[in-house]
Design a protein around this motif. Structure first.
Motif, PDB file in Angstrom:
ATOM      1  N   SER A 143       0.874  -1.238  -0.062  1.00 40.60           N
ATOM      2  CA  SER A 143       0.072  -0.131   0.069  1.00 40.60           C
ATOM      3  C   SER A 143       0.911   1.163   0.222  1.00 40.60           C
ATOM      4  O   SER A 143       0.649   2.425  -0.685  1.00 40.60           O
ATOM      5  N   THR A 144       1.704   1.250   0.846  1.00 38.42           N
ATOM      6  CA  THR A 144       2.896   2.397   0.938  1.00 38.42           C
ATOM      7  C   THR A 144       3.236   2.655  -0.281  1.00 38.42           C
ATOM      8  O   THR A 144       3.805   3.874  -0.938  1.00 38.42           O
ATOM      9  N   ALA A 145       3.880   1.584  -0.936  1.00 38.58           N
ATOM     10  CA  ALA A 145       4.962   1.709  -2.095  1.00 38.58           C
ATOM     11  C   ALA A 145       4.062   2.358  -3.275  1.00 38.58           C
ATOM     12  O   ALA A 145       4.291   3.146  -3.932  1.00 38.58           O
ATOM     13  N   ARG A 148       2.892   5.908  -3.115  1.00 37.98           N
ATOM     14  CA  ARG A 148       4.142   6.824  -3.420  1.00 37.98           C
ATOM     15  C   ARG A 148       4.045   6.950  -4.952  1.00 37.98           C
ATOM     16  O   ARG A 148       4.508   8.038  -5.505  1.00 37.98           O
ATOM     17  N   TRP A 149       3.590   6.172  -5.711  1.00 36.95           N
ATOM     18  CA  TRP A 149       3.470   6.156  -7.157  1.00 36.95           C
ATOM     19  C   TRP A 149       2.044   6.977  -7.833  1.00 36.95           C
ATOM     20  O   TRP A 149       2.200   7.305  -8.851  1.00 36.95           O
ATOM     21  N   GLY A 150       1.302   7.341  -6.573  1.00 41.22           N
ATOM     22  CA  GLY A 150       0.111   8.133  -7.063  1.00 41.22           C
ATOM     23  C   GLY A 150      -1.259   7.084  -6.758  1.00 41.22           C
ATOM     24  O   GLY A 150      -1.945   7.900  -6.834  1.00 41.22           O
ATOM     25  N   PHE A 151      -1.189   6.002  -6.839  1.00 40.47           N
ATOM     26  CA  PHE A 151      -2.205   5.094  -6.629  1.00 40.47           C
ATOM     27  C   PHE A 151      -2.994   5.341  -5.277  1.00 40.47           C
ATOM     28  O   PHE A 151      -2.214   5.696  -4.272  1.00 40.47           O
ATOM     29  N   THR A 197      -3.027  12.130   6.645  1.00 42.60           N
ATOM     30  CA  THR A 197      -1.634  12.898   7.149  1.00 42.60           C
ATOM     31  C   THR A 197      -0.511  12.084   6.499  1.00 42.60           C
ATOM     32  O   THR A 197       0.633  12.771   6.276  1.00 42.60           O
ATOM     33  N   ALA A 198      -0.469  10.923   6.576  1.00 40.45           N
ATOM     34  CA  ALA A 198       0.767  10.059   5.876  1.00 40.45           C
ATOM     35  C   ALA A 198       1.033  10.356   4.404  1.00 40.45           C
ATOM     36  O   ALA A 198       2.093  10.619   3.945  1.00 40.45           O
ATOM     37  N   ASP A 199      -0.068  10.652   3.785  1.00 39.38           N
ATOM     38  CA  ASP A 199      -0.053  11.034   2.220  1.00 39.38           C
ATOM     39  C   ASP A 199       0.754  12.176   2.194  1.00 39.38           C
ATOM     40  O   ASP A 199       1.613  12.550   1.292  1.00 39.38           O
ATOM     41  N   PHE A 243      -5.871  20.003   9.466  1.00 38.88           N
ATOM     42  CA  PHE A 243      -5.069  19.721  10.513  1.00 38.88           C
ATOM     43  C   PHE A 243      -4.060  18.490  10.033  1.00 38.88           C
ATOM     44  O   PHE A 243      -2.671  18.657  10.532  1.00 38.88           O
ATOM     45  N   ALA A 244      -4.457  17.662   9.217  1.00 35.10           N
ATOM     46  CA  ALA A 244      -3.441  16.801   8.642  1.00 35.10           C
ATOM     47  C   ALA A 244      -2.271  17.502   7.883  1.00 35.10           C
ATOM     48  O   ALA A 244      -1.061  17.284   7.932  1.00 35.10           O
ATOM     49  N   ASN A 245      -2.583  18.579   7.073  1.00 39.36           N
ATOM     50  CA  ASN A 245      -1.762  19.490   6.491  1.00 39.36           C
ATOM     51  C   ASN A 245      -0.932  20.161   7.240  1.00 39.36           C
ATOM     52  O   ASN A 245       0.063  20.290   6.912  1.00 39.36           O
ATOM     53  N   ARG A 246      -1.423  20.780   8.468  1.00 37.16           N
ATOM     54  CA  ARG A 246      -0.597  21.312   9.400  1.00 37.16           C
ATOM     55  C   ARG A 246       0.431  20.523  10.199  1.00 37.16           C
ATOM     56  O   ARG A 246       1.443  20.990   9.984  1.00 37.16           O
ATOM     57  N   ILE A 247      -0.032  19.376  10.308  1.00 39.39           N
ATOM     58  CA  ILE A 247       0.997  18.273  10.796  1.00 39.39           C
ATOM     59  C   ILE A 247       2.088  18.071   9.841  1.00 39.39           C
ATOM     60  O   ILE A 247       3.358  18.288  10.180  1.00 39.39           O
ATOM     61  N   ALA A 248       1.685  18.018   8.666  1.00 36.08           N
ATOM     62  CA  ALA A 248       2.730  17.658   7.583  1.00 36.08           C
ATOM     63  C   ALA A 248       3.625  18.709   7.254  1.00 36.08           C
ATOM     64  O   ALA A 248       4.863  18.624   7.086  1.00 36.08           O
ATOM     65  N   ALA A 249       3.042  20.030   7.471  1.00 34.87           N
ATOM     66  CA  ALA A 249       3.937  21.150   7.146  1.00 34.87           C
ATOM     67  C   ALA A 249       4.844  21.193   8.595  1.00 34.87           C
ATOM     68  O   ALA A 249       6.097  21.642   8.220  1.00 34.87           O
ATOM     69  N   LEU A 250       4.544  20.825   9.548  1.00 37.74           N
ATOM     70  CA  LEU A 250       5.456  21.014  10.700  1.00 37.74           C
ATOM     71  C   LEU A 250       6.609  19.952  10.530  1.00 37.74           C
ATOM     72  O   LEU A 250       7.627  20.144  10.849  1.00 37.74           O
TER      73      LEU A 250
END
Length: 269
Positions: A143-145, A148-151, A197-199, A243-250
């Motif tokens: 799933s992670t792999a 990262r390719w966009g899927f 958030t992981a994305d 909030f997810a984007n804020r965490i990613a920015a930090l």
């Protein structure tokens, strides 16, 4: 109108093994839901890709472009299957609590897609079979792999092979497959889901890697420049969750500071 399904099958037994039969069951259920012969299936077996014993890790695919990979032509069948599909099924047996070796080799040869994702908005279904356990590690990695390719993953299923001989368990698997068949057919029309958030962290880490490697990998940077991703918050124009984007920015800020100051810590678990 045809619905094209790409299948990347990471089993040495092809469609005759437990994993292949699970894919066949899903495809049969999908066919039963669409008119005539409109479900078109293209398959690549990872064991039949002549990719050598492993990826040479030369990084040519990132620094000079994917065509510079010494195995570019050998990987072409997989690329064609993914490029032409409305939805891709990635299926692997679990080997020693992970994906199969041939599936890992396939993923390694498309590592440039981590830097230059080509399948943003494309749905995927992830399947695995095992004699015991290990679905969590294998499917999480898969799933992670591909993310990262966009899927994005429309559905996931891990099945215990020996359990299929038991009627009760087989019934549960059949119901799960029927549910997945419906989700798979609907997925292309539903568009890209909201990033997690992981994305968003993954997007920002990729941005750091590509931006920091402009001198070594101008191909990556040009790809991002063309799409305006250096100024974006996500691959698509949709607004990420606040909030997810804020965490990613930090997280991005912390990583950039660590790189600039040279005080990033090695991973110690």
């Amino acid at each position: 109108m045809d619905f094209r399904v790409g299948v990347v099958l990471g089993s040495g037994h092809g469609y005759h093994g437990t994993t292949g039969r699970l894919v066949t069951d899903l495809l049969d259920l999908m066919r039963a839901r669409v008119p005539g012969d409109s479900l078109v299936v293209d398959t690549v077996l990872t064991t039949e890709l002549d990719l050598g014993p492993d990826c040479p890790a030369c990084l040519s695919c990132m620094t000079a472009g994917e065509a510079a990979c010494p195995n570019f032509d050998a990987a072409a069948p997989a690329r064609r299957v993914m490029d032409g599909a409305d939805l891709v099924i990635f299926a692997t047996p679990v080997h020693s609590f992970q994906i199969s070796a041939s599936m890992k080799r396939f993923i390694d040869h498309f590592a440039y897609l981590i830097h230059r994702p080509a399948y943003v908005g494309r749905p995927a279904v992830l399947l695995s079979t095992a004699a015991g356990g290990g679905h969590d590690a294998a499917l999480d990695y898969l799933s992670t792999a591909v993310r990262r390719w966009g899927f994005h993953t429309a559905a996931t299923l891990g099945v215990n092979g020996p359990g299929l001989s038991r009627e009760t368990y087989r019934g549960k698997v059949d119901r799960a497959l029927d549910d997945i068949a419906a989700k798979a057919l609907a997925a292309p029309g539903q568009g890209e889901p909201k990033p997690s958030t992981a994305d968003l962290i993954g997007f920002r880490v990729a941005k750091i890697l590509v931006d920091g490697g402009r001198d070594e990998g101008p191909v990556d940077a040009a790809y991002w420049d063309e799409r305006g991703w250096f100024e974006a918050q996500w691959w698509t124009a949709q607004k990420p969750p606040f909030f997810a984007n804020r965490i990613a920015a930090l997280v991005e800020k912390k990583i950039r500071k660590g790189i600039a100051e040279g005080n990033a810590d090695p991973y110690r678990a």
